[in-house]
Design a protein around this motif. Structure first.
Motif, short mmCIF file in Angstrom:
data_model
loop_
_atom_site.label_atom_id
_atom_site.label_comp_id
_atom_site.label_asym_id
_atom_site.label_seq_id
_atom_site.Cartn_x
_atom_site.Cartn_y
_atom_site.Cartn_z
N MET A 223 0.85 -1.19 0.00
CA MET A 223 0.00 0.00 0.00
C MET A 223 0.88 1.24 0.00
O MET A 223 1.98 1.22 0.54
CB MET A 223 -0.98 0.00 1.18
CG MET A 223 -0.40 0.19 2.55
SD MET A 223 -1.60 0.64 3.83
CE MET A 223 -3.15 0.15 3.23
N ASN A 224 0.43 2.31 -0.68
CA ASN A 224 1.20 3.54 -0.64
C ASN A 224 0.61 4.48 0.40
O ASN A 224 -0.39 4.16 1.05
CB ASN A 224 1.27 4.18 -2.03
CG ASN A 224 -0.09 4.52 -2.57
OD1 ASN A 224 -1.00 4.84 -1.81
ND2 ASN A 224 -0.24 4.43 -3.88
N THR A 225 1.24 5.64 0.55
CA THR A 225 0.83 6.53 1.63
C THR A 225 -0.62 6.98 1.45
O THR A 225 -1.37 7.07 2.42
CB THR A 225 1.76 7.74 1.68
OG1 THR A 225 3.11 7.27 1.64
CG2 THR A 225 1.58 8.53 2.96
N TRP B 145 -7.38 4.38 4.24
CA TRP B 145 -7.82 3.30 5.11
C TRP B 145 -7.52 3.54 6.57
O TRP B 145 -7.68 2.64 7.39
CB TRP B 145 -7.18 1.97 4.65
CG TRP B 145 -7.76 1.52 3.35
CD1 TRP B 145 -7.18 1.64 2.12
CD2 TRP B 145 -9.04 0.95 3.14
NE1 TRP B 145 -8.02 1.16 1.16
CE2 TRP B 145 -9.18 0.73 1.75
CE3 TRP B 145 -10.09 0.59 3.98
CZ2 TRP B 145 -10.32 0.18 1.19
CZ3 TRP B 145 -11.24 0.04 3.42
CH2 TRP B 145 -11.34 -0.16 2.04
N GLY B 146 -7.05 4.73 6.89
CA GLY B 146 -6.84 5.07 8.30
C GLY B 146 -5.72 4.30 8.96
O GLY B 146 -5.76 4.06 10.16
N MET B 147 -4.71 3.90 8.16
CA MET B 147 -3.60 3.15 8.74
C MET B 147 -2.65 4.11 9.46
O MET B 147 -2.20 5.09 8.88
CB MET B 147 -2.81 2.42 7.66
CG MET B 147 -3.61 1.46 6.82
SD MET B 147 -4.08 -0.01 7.72
CE MET B 147 -2.71 -1.08 7.39
N GLY C 54 6.43 5.15 3.90
CA GLY C 54 7.37 6.22 3.62
C GLY C 54 7.07 7.54 4.31
O GLY C 54 7.80 8.51 4.16
N LEU C 55 5.98 7.62 5.05
CA LEU C 55 5.67 8.87 5.74
C LEU C 55 6.36 8.86 7.10
O LEU C 55 6.14 7.98 7.92
CB LEU C 55 4.16 9.02 5.94
CG LEU C 55 3.75 10.34 6.60
CD1 LEU C 55 3.87 11.48 5.61
CD2 LEU C 55 2.35 10.26 7.16
N VAL D 154 9.92 2.23 2.38
CA VAL D 154 9.38 2.89 1.20
C VAL D 154 8.25 2.13 0.50
O VAL D 154 7.35 2.75 -0.07
CB VAL D 154 10.48 3.18 0.16
CG1 VAL D 154 11.26 4.41 0.58
CG2 VAL D 154 11.38 1.99 -0.03
N ASN D 155 8.28 0.81 0.54
CA ASN D 155 7.36 0.08 -0.33
C ASN D 155 6.00 -0.20 0.29
O ASN D 155 5.05 -0.51 -0.41
CB ASN D 155 7.98 -1.25 -0.74
CG ASN D 155 9.23 -1.03 -1.56
OD1 ASN D 155 9.25 -0.17 -2.42
ND2 ASN D 155 10.28 -1.77 -1.26
N GLY D 156 5.92 -0.13 1.60
CA GLY D 156 4.64 -0.40 2.25
C GLY D 156 4.14 -1.81 2.07
O GLY D 156 2.95 -2.07 2.11
#
Lengths: 593, 327
Positions: A408-410, A416-418, A427-428, A452-454
């Motif tokens: 998943m990306n940022t 999705w509230g992750m 990456g955040l 970075v890749n989530g």
């Protein structure tokens, strides 16, 4: 760094930027402002405008509010102190959060009986789905346009909405339970699995699907959760999570307990987080009461919270490896976890649920000789982590199994509230401890690990690195433990300092009331969040002047994260699904509250 | 032609008895060693070093409710667990332990073992199908696919040995290693055979048919009591057979390394055979403690894309060299 503190003071004197923008966009008359104890900008808005306001906050406001952190409701019908707030029977509360601007806003909507409906926010944030189901289940607030507004915690046959003030809180307030044949039949009927009801097709043009009931008792389900899997061979086409098996009404209990006696309940929310659950709760009350805790208390709290972060992450690490098919790391991780628990036990007397933090301090001072054991641990643990790196993180098969799986990306994480490690793996670089330091985290030097890749590997790697940083924080606690009292000298500290009760009758009475009833504070609202083991955990307390909360809202990260599992695992194989489930790292008690 | 030589009754009784006993003891050995390798003690309460744990386990298993799921295919459900231990004992029958020790010598011994290993897959397959459980079904599908694929190059991997020994009889293969173990000329064959052997006996990390994190217990999810026990024992016998085949095919069987022979050839042979087989048994357990289970598609592509070409090249090169040397 001290953004939040500055921000808080600002709100007392001038208009917060976000409210100014809302006034400018929608006109000041559209809103009613409310002051809260923690200073979070809070406004009331009409039901017709709510979606526009949320959309404005998400897309146009500066800074943008990327994530909907929480949606909840309040049954206001019995609330006495509502000065200046619009008339309302049920209030729906939205809390978007801005990571780029590092600020919050709370939007409230007043609803009057019997017209309890409000448009759904799923179109803006998919994560609103479960929040809204929870509101419906618990309060009976109807979200119009919601695709699947069904019971989420309680069984489909449940009558009533548990968090309403007129719903009984204890079995003794209800009629005796009968287990007659007709009840058994209805319950059985309700349990029947009908794929269409779950939004699953039975077959496609080419194949007939298999529905696999993964859980509620499955070795890799990490607790009593059930996933209905739609399989084509070994490929997972869709997943529908079913939660609620662990629901015990922790929020309802908060309405019956006093401020002090609720502390042990918090331990059992994220039962791997131990005293870290106490932290947002006691800090929220301290904010409400205006208690400033001594430095020693802050550092002790940080140290124990970080021990629990290590314990929780170690459990994640071991079970993750087992879910991927590696046996031994679990045992190694448990050996280390045992060492950490031994230290926790020698300090608090408890292991997984010490319930050790108090309003205004901690239960006892650190025992003599605590430094020796903590030092042993901080010297030993980094070496063990290096071993784990070699054994698990550098393992080729593990990499093959997890890299690129469940990505998943940022932006997905926002939708999705992750929060927590899952968000940082995309990456955040945002960590509550760094960006809004609480309990003195600003005095510690530590890194916020990101990836970075989530994907599954990154989520695990972030957690492993967090253990290293936690160990570093513990070392700094060890080296810089301030001397001083372990309880604040504030009258609302609970239990108050015993020595004082021996001076005169006034203090004795004070002590007696404080211990028997607990502290009573001026009516107010407050929320406090922390970087818990699994993400952002917040307590939103409404004080109506009683000896306990009028409403306790617990925002738990696990609940939100489960919702993302279907998104993460569609199209993967069954074995990948367990990897996704493992790296989502949820605790069922934290999901179901 | 099919020809065989059966050993004396004493021989048969001792070999099969010892084979079974060792297989049963493996329950304890495995748990104990897994314990050591994962910083635990393992079973150490019953008897000296916990050795009677096996008996405790057996009693528990025998007295457990023998439950046959009402939704299962009853006949097949009962039949399936019997297949594995029976065919594995039959495979054990052709293994030569020492000069003069062994149940029987068969001129197609190696093929016999493969036939038995092939039959063993029916145990997994039928057990999973008869259970009428989705997890079992997935497990038996995985098991069947895995068996079929890994049997292919397991067979090819040892053809090199057959070429060098010029025989399918296991006793001849051992005899021909008197002057040098086949692990040297057949190193790649050995590697492929080890991996395939682990996969064949469903040992970790190739226990995909029952990987508990995904499909609970796979094909044996619905089994309990002695029926589950038969699966378990069958798997341990398979492991013992595999551990015996390793020395027979690649490590000189009962021949002592570096001329370390002692006593009579019989004693020395039994000793060295046990040492070698014991080493491989422990190796299998260590593998279980250390390695990670691959995903099903990874396992398959690894088999067909790496192991199969490797074993084919090994076979071709061996054949070419033998032909060249023969002139």
């Amino acid at each position: 760094m001290s953004n939040s503190a500055a921000h808080m003071q600002q709100s007392e004197t001038e208009l917060p930027a976000v409210i100014a923008q809302l006034y400018q966009k929608f006109g000041e008359s559209a809103f009613v402002r409310q002051h809260t104890a923690e200073g979070m900008p809070t406004v009331w808005v009409d039901r017709d405008k709510i979606l526009e306001v949320l959309k404005f906050l998400r897309d146009e406001a500066s800074p943008r509010f990327e994530m909907l952190l929480d949606v909840t409701a309040i049954d206001e019908r019995l609330r006495v102190h509502r000065d200046g707030q619009p008339d309302s029977d049920f209030t729906v509360v939205y809390q978007p959060i801005s990571f780029s601007g590092n600020c919050d806003v709370r939007i409230k909507v007043a609803l009057k009986e019997p017209d309890l409906n409000i448009p759904t926010a799923i179109g803006l944030w998919p994560a609103a789905n479960w929040h809204e189901r929870e509101c419906w289940d618990m309060f009976g607030v109807v979200f119009t346009g919601h695709p699947n507004l069904s019971r989420i915690y309680t069984p489909p046959t449940w009558v009533g909405h548990p968090l309403r003030k007129d719903h009984p809180a204890r079995a003794t307030e209800m009629d005796p339970y009968r287990h007659d044949d007709d009840i058994v039949d209805t319950e059985h009927e309700a349990m029947k699995f009908n794929p269409e009801e779950w939004g699953l097709e039975r077959k496609s043009d080419t194949s007939e699907f298999m529905f696999l009931n993964f859980g509620p008792n499955h070795p890799a389900a990490h607790g009593v959760i059930r996933f209905a899997l739609q399989l084509d061979g070994e490929y997972v086409l869709d997943v529908v999570p079913d939660v609620g098996y662990h629901h015990r009404g922790a929020e309802k209990m908060g309405e019956r307990q006093s401020w002090h006696t609720y502390i042990p309940y918090t331990d059992r929310i994220d039962y791997l987080g131990g005293v870290m659950n106490n932290l947002p709760y006691v800090m929220a009350i301290e904010k409400m009461a205006g208690i400033e805790v001594p430095d020693r208390v802050k550092v002790i709290r940080v140290m124990l919270a970080e021990f629990f972060r290590i314990c929780s992450h170690l459990l994640f690490f071991g079970t993750w490896a087992v879910d991927l098919g590696q046996l031994s790391p679990l045992f190694y991780a448990f050996v280390d976890r045992e060492k950490a628990f031994n230290i926790i036990e020698s300090i608090t007397g408890g292991r997984m649920h010490p319930s050790w933090f108090r309003i205004g301090g901690v239960a006892q001072d650190l025992p003599n000789g605590w430094e020796v054991r903590v030092k042993e641990f901080v010297d030993m643990f980094p070496k063990k982590l290096r071993e784990y790196d070699k054994m698990v993180m550098a393992n080729t098969v593990i990499k093959q199994r997890t890299m690129g799986v469940g990505k998943m990306n940022t932006q997905d994480a926002y939708d999705w509230g992750m929060t927590g490690p899952a968000l940082r793996a995309t990456g955040l670089e945002w960590d509550y401890r760094k960006d809004r330091p609480y309990s003195g985290y600003e005095n510690f030097e530590f890194e916020v690990p990101i990836a970075v890749n989530g994907d599954c590997y990154d989520r695990a790697a972030v957690r492993v690195e967090e253990m290293r940083q936690s160990c570093e924080i513990i070392r700094q606690c060890l080296e810089n433990m301030p001397s001083g009292p372990y309880k604040s000298d504030h009258p609302l500290t609970t239990p108050p300092i015993k020595e004082k009760s021996k001076l005169d009758i006034e203090t004795l009475i004070d002590h007696f009331l404080s211990v028997s009833w607990g502290p009573v504070m001026d009516p107010s609202e407050v929320s406090m969040a922390i970087e818990a083991t699994k993400g952002i955990n917040s307590y939103y307390l409404i004080n109506d002047g009683g000896s306990g909360a009028y409403r306790t809202r617990i925002r738990t990260p696990s609940f939100i994260h489960i919702q993302a599992i279907p998104f993460l695992s569609r199209g993967l194989m069954l074995a990948d699904f367990t990897a996704v489930v493992a790296t989502t790292d949820f605790v069922m008690a934290d999901v179901d509250k | 032609m099919f020809s065989f030589e059966v050993g004396s009754l004493l021989n048969i009784a001792v070999v099969l008895g010892a084979g079974l006993a060792v297989s049963v003891m493996m329950i304890w050995v495995e748990r104990r060693f897994l314990g050591f390798w994962s910083d635990r003690l393992g079973p150490n309460r019953v008897g000296p070093f916990g050795i009677f744990q096996v008996i405790a386990d057996a009693i528990k298993m025998l007295f457990k409710e023998d439950w046959i799921p009402p939704f299962s295919d009853k006949f097949t459900f009962v039949l399936a667990p019997m297949i594995l231990p029976i065919v594995m004992l039959m495979a054990l029958a052709v293994i030569p332990f020492a000069p003069g020790v062994g149940v029987m010598d068969l001129n197609i011994g190696l093929l016999w073992i493969f036939a038995m290993a092939g039959l063993a897959s029916y145990s997994t397959m039928l057990g999973g199908l008869a259970s009428n459980n989705k997890f079992s079904l997935l497990g038996s599908l995985r098991g069947t696919g895995q068996m079929i694929s890994y049997e292919v190059f397991m067979g090819i991997s040892i053809l090199g040995v057959v070429i060098l020994a010029d025989s399918f009889t296991l006793r001849d293969i051992v005899e021909s290693q008197r002057d040098g173990w086949y692990v040297v000329p057949q190193f790649f064959g050995f590697i492929v055979f080890t991996v395939a052997g682990l996969a064949e006996s469903h040992r970790w990390p190739f226990d995909l048919p029952e990987s508990e994190a995904e499909i609970i217990s796979g094909y044996n999810t619905e089994y309990s009591g002695m029926k589950f026990g038969l699966f378990m024992i069958g798997e341990y016998i398979a492991m013992v057979v595999m551990a015996l085949l390793m020395p027979v095919l690649f490590f000189g069987g009962w021949h002592a390394p570096f001329g370390l022979e002692f006593g009579t050839p019989l004693i020395s042979g039994l000793f060295w055979m046990s040492v070698k087989a014991g080493f491989f048994l422990l190796f299998f357990i260590l593998v279980r403690a250390a390695l990670v289970r691959p995903r099903y598609d990874q396992l398959m592509s690894y088999g067909w894309l790496v192991m199969l070409p490797l074993s084919l090249i090994n076979l071709l090169v061996t054949g070419a060299i033998v032909l060249y040397q023969a002139g």
